[in-house]
Scaffold this active site. Structure first.
Site, PDB file in Angstrom:
ATOM      1  N   HIS A 161       6.646   8.557   1.054  1.00  0.00           N
ATOM      2  CA  HIS A 161       5.180   8.611   1.104  1.00  0.00           C
ATOM      3  C   HIS A 161       4.652   9.945   0.555  1.00  0.00           C
ATOM      4  CE1 HIS A 161       4.710   4.907   3.250  1.00  0.00           C
ATOM      5  NE2 HIS A 161       5.137   5.330   4.413  1.00  0.00           N
ATOM      6  N   ARG A 214      -3.631   0.247  -3.016  1.00  0.00           N
ATOM      7  CA  ARG A 214      -4.388  -0.864  -2.428  1.00  0.00           C
ATOM      8  C   ARG A 214      -5.828  -0.424  -2.291  1.00  0.00           C
ATOM      9  NH1 ARG A 214      -3.135  -3.679   3.495  1.00  0.00           N
ATOM     10  NH2 ARG A 214      -4.197  -5.631   2.997  1.00  0.00           N
ATOM     11  N   TYR A 248      -1.971  -3.664  -5.154  1.00  0.00           N
ATOM     12  CA  TYR A 248      -1.707  -4.739  -4.194  1.00  0.00           C
ATOM     13  C   TYR A 248      -2.497  -5.999  -4.541  1.00  0.00           C
ATOM     14  CZ  TYR A 248      -1.295  -6.864   0.513  1.00  0.00           C
ATOM     15  OH  TYR A 248      -1.051  -7.705   1.572  1.00  0.00           O
TER      16      TYR A 248
END
Ligand code: A3P
Length: 321
Positions: free
Chosen positions: A131, A155, A221
């Site tokens: 991350h 996203r 996404y």
């Protein structure tokens, strides 16, 4: 603040006292470290990752900010790279292991708890995840000449917020006290989420994907939900293992898509009842997987606030949601 600091080295504890901090989502505090917000334990692991990791030829790094589809991208990447395993049918590893156990996080698994992993000498690509923002990755991953490849999933910031909110609501320890929806939203808009600000996280990987398209593949996404076939082809090509005409004809792309689909993974015993990384229950990783679910939660003024913020932050980048 001593709650989650027991496993930290003295050096890390001292270092933490020098960092700005803010109320955290799942821990008492988040710390501003190298320009992004992190939990104390993560900082120790990231420092070790930065210091010790050496990229190898063919390394593949799955990158994201939490709640943007990491689990999905891990499953897809694993399945594409190891597609010889499809022949195992019901014995495919994804049917009995959570994707996080097949593609370990550098900062939660490999370099966590003062561990320095042994370098594997396997010839097949190493699959790992992180991350950490692009700017803070070790040089050996970022180097243009290196062979490590990074696949990033983004996203839309509205659904991402709602997903983080639900996730936190399930996992926030009671002793930390309440964290209201309004407070969470304001905190998110200040950029204070794990590895955030989110816009900076996205922009770091986005810019690199434009400047160095062989190094970073930037996925969205929503686009993947819309047409997974197209994006699976992009992914396989980027990773240097494109689907052959025979594979396409034989329906291999559809097979991978189905195996990794939310509907399939969510119903597996390992994902309903199992535990994986950091000892939390896998079921929390699978909620609704809907695009646009935020519409049921946002007030008009929240829509206005987050839209304006994102427009400002992403202006001129070519990136939008
Ligand atoms: P929601 O909370 O909106 O349902 P991460 O894996 O980065 O933690 O992201 C979690 C989000 O991805 C959750 O979104 C979860 O439901 C969704 N998700 C999990 N597995 C998925 C899959 N196989 N396909 C699509 N979305 C998935």
């Amino acid at each position: 603040d001593e709650d989650d600091h027991q496993e930290l080295s003295q050096d890390t504890k001292e270092f933490l006292t020098t960092l700005p901090k803010n109320k955290g989502w799942r821990t008492r505090h988040l710390y501003l470290f190298q320009g992004f917000w992190c939990q104390a334990k993560e900082i120790q692991a990231i420092l070790s990752f930065q210091q010790h990791f050496r990229a190898q030829a063919n390394d593949i790094i799955v990158a994201s900010i939490p709640k943007t589809g990491t689990t999905w991208l891990k499953a897809l990447t694993f399945s594409v790279v190891n597609r010889n395993l499809l022949s195992l049918g019901e014995k495919h590893p994804l049917l009995t292991s959570n994707p996080h156990d097949l593609v370990p996080f550098l900062e939660y698994n490999l370099y966590a708890n003062n561990n320095i992993p042994a370098v594997s000498d396997s010839t097949s690509p190493r699959l790992m995840a992180t991350h950490v923002p692009f700017q803070a990755l070790p040089d050996s991953i970022r180097m243009e000449s290196g062979n490590a490849r990074v696949v990033y999933i983004s996203r839309n910031p509205f659904d991402t917020f709602i997903s983080i909110w639900h996730f936190m609501s399930k996992l926030r320890p009671e002793e930390l006290g309440p964290f209201s929806f309004k407070e969470a939203f304001d905190t998110y808009c200040k950029g204070v989420i794990g590895y955030g600000p989110y816009w900076e996280h996205m922009l770091g990987y986005w810019k690199e994907s434009l400047e160095n398209p062989d190094k970073v593949l930037f996925l969205k996404y929503e686009e993947m939900k819309e047409n997974i076939t197209v994006h699976l082809k992009r992914l396989a090509e980027f990773l240097g293992c494109p689907f052959s005409a025979e594979e396409e004809k034989a329906g291999v792309i559809e097979e991978v898509a189905k195996l990794c689909s939310f509907e399939n993974l969510k119903e597996l015993d390992v994902n309903k009842n199992g535990k994986s990384i950091a000892n939390f229950e896998n079921k929390h990783l699978f909620r609704t997987a809907k695009v646009g679910g935020w519409r049921n939660h946002f007030t008009p003024s929240m829509v206005e606030q987050l839209s304006t913020l994102m427009e400002q932050k992403l202006a001129g980048s070519g990136l939008s949601f």
